[in-house]
Design an enzyme around this catalytic site. Structure first.
Site: not given
Ligand code: NAD
Ligand code: MG
Length: 295
Positions: A184, A197
């Site tokens: 991230s 985080y």
């Molecule tokens: P999202 O909620 O769609 O995806 C996160 C997923 O993590 C969930 O759908 C869930 O299936 C999975 N998850 C969480 N806890 C879990 C567990 N204990 N066991 C199995 N699965 C689990 O949100 P997203 O934003 O698409 O996140 C995806 C990745 O992107 C993450 O690693 C997040 O840190 C990263 N990210 C997101 C952003 C943002 O702004 N959305 C920014 C930087 C990084």
């Protein structure tokens, strides 16, 4: 005419909305754009076999759809309560003419990680793309209020499974395979309200670079994607305080491009890093942040 990136995707304010984590994309307003209507494949991953964690929603869903449309069979992992989102992804993968394998389960459980890899490998008939996208983010303004249980769970979700899943997958992965982690902008520029985080996201960068060096001689490349503020269930289920939701990506946090990103804007990078197009790319972090610098 090229499209203006400031207005190419949703760029209005967002309605406040809260769901308990992990949240369902199905219930979001507006729904994140994961490329369901727009992503067009061109055979870049023909015959490949991918496991995507967090593949039900958000960025993982965008990767899963793109992989299938590029010709890969795809297994996705998610939490059992996310089954309705996962069913939509299954349908989209099958509509692309590829095999979809749904494997729900909690990545905080070490044994489950090993079972996940074995089941994905068996049901797909191979494994050559491991896209590690699952993650947990809960904003807490003051360290005095940050519960130890949350610190543990953030590390147990975001960091430990990368070791367990890679350990189990590498022996199955032929030369030419690719491992992609998801860090991230927080791994470079931590927000004060994301102490746990942001630190896990820095750890992911270290893991990615070290593993890349360790397994380069097997012909396996390891890279990471660093998203900025992207409109997904993670953000409306505690990832941001609710008061930040209306201006998310436009003002809180502020991006030079002036809006939140959509998961579909990350698809091509997850494809690039999985495909032979990136044959000379390993140990790198690829930022998609709406213009926020990361180096
Ligand atoms: P999202 O909620 O769609 O995806 C996160 C997923 O993590 C969930 O759908 C869930 O299936 C999975 N998850 C969480 N806890 C879990 C567990 N204990 N066991 C199995 N699965 C689990 O949100 P997203 O934003 O698409 O996140 C995806 C990745 O992107 C993450 O690693 C997040 O840190 C990263 N990210 C997101 C952003 C943002 O702004 N959305 C920014 C930087 C990084
Ligand atoms: Mg989800």
């Amino acid at each position: 005419m090229p499209k203006d990136p400031k207005t190419q995707y949703y760029h209005d304010t967002f309605p406040k909305q809260f769901q308990d984590a992990p949240g369902l994309q199905k219930e979001m307003d507006p729904k994140p754009d994961c490329g369901e209507e727009s992503y067009k494949g061109s055979g870049k991953l023909d015959g490949r076999k991918a496991l995507v964690t967090g593949g039900d929603s958000g960025i993982g869903r965008a990767a899963a759809i793109a992989y299938a449309r590029e010709g890969a069979d795809v297994a996705i992992n998610y939490l059992p309560e996310e089954q309705p989102d996962a069913e939509e992804v299954k349908q989209l993968i099958e509509e692309a003419g590829r095999k979809a394998v749904l494997i729900p389960g909690d990545l905080k459980d070490e044994d489950f990680n090993y079972k996940l890899v074995e089941e994905a490998h068996e049901q797909l008939g191979g494994l050559d793309i491991l896209a590690l996208v699952a993650g947990k983010q809960q904003a807490v303004e003051d360290i005095a209020d940050l519960p130890t249980e949350q610190i543990k769970e953030t590390y147990e979700t975001n960091v430990y499974p990368l070791y367990w899943l890679s350990k189990a997958a590498i022996p199955h992965m032929p030369a030419g395979s690719s491992i992609i982690t998801t860090t991230s902008v927080e791994g470079f520029n931590p927000s004060p309200m994301l102490l746990d985080y942001a630190a896990t996201k820095s750890a992911i960068i270290g893991f990615t670079k070290g593993l890349a060096a360790q397994i380069a001689d097997k012909g396996i490349r390891v890279n990471s994607v660093a998203p900025g503020p992207i409109w997904t269930p993670l953000q409306i289920s505690g990832g941001q305080p609710q008061e930040n939701i209306p201006e998310f990506g436009g003002g809180t946090p502020e991006t030079p491009i002036g809006r939140a990103g959509q998961p579909a804007e990350l698809s091509s990078v997850y494809v690039f890093l999985a495909s032979e197009d990136s044959s000379y790319v390993s140990a790198q972090v690829y930022s998609i942040t709406g213009g926020i610098p990361t180096a």
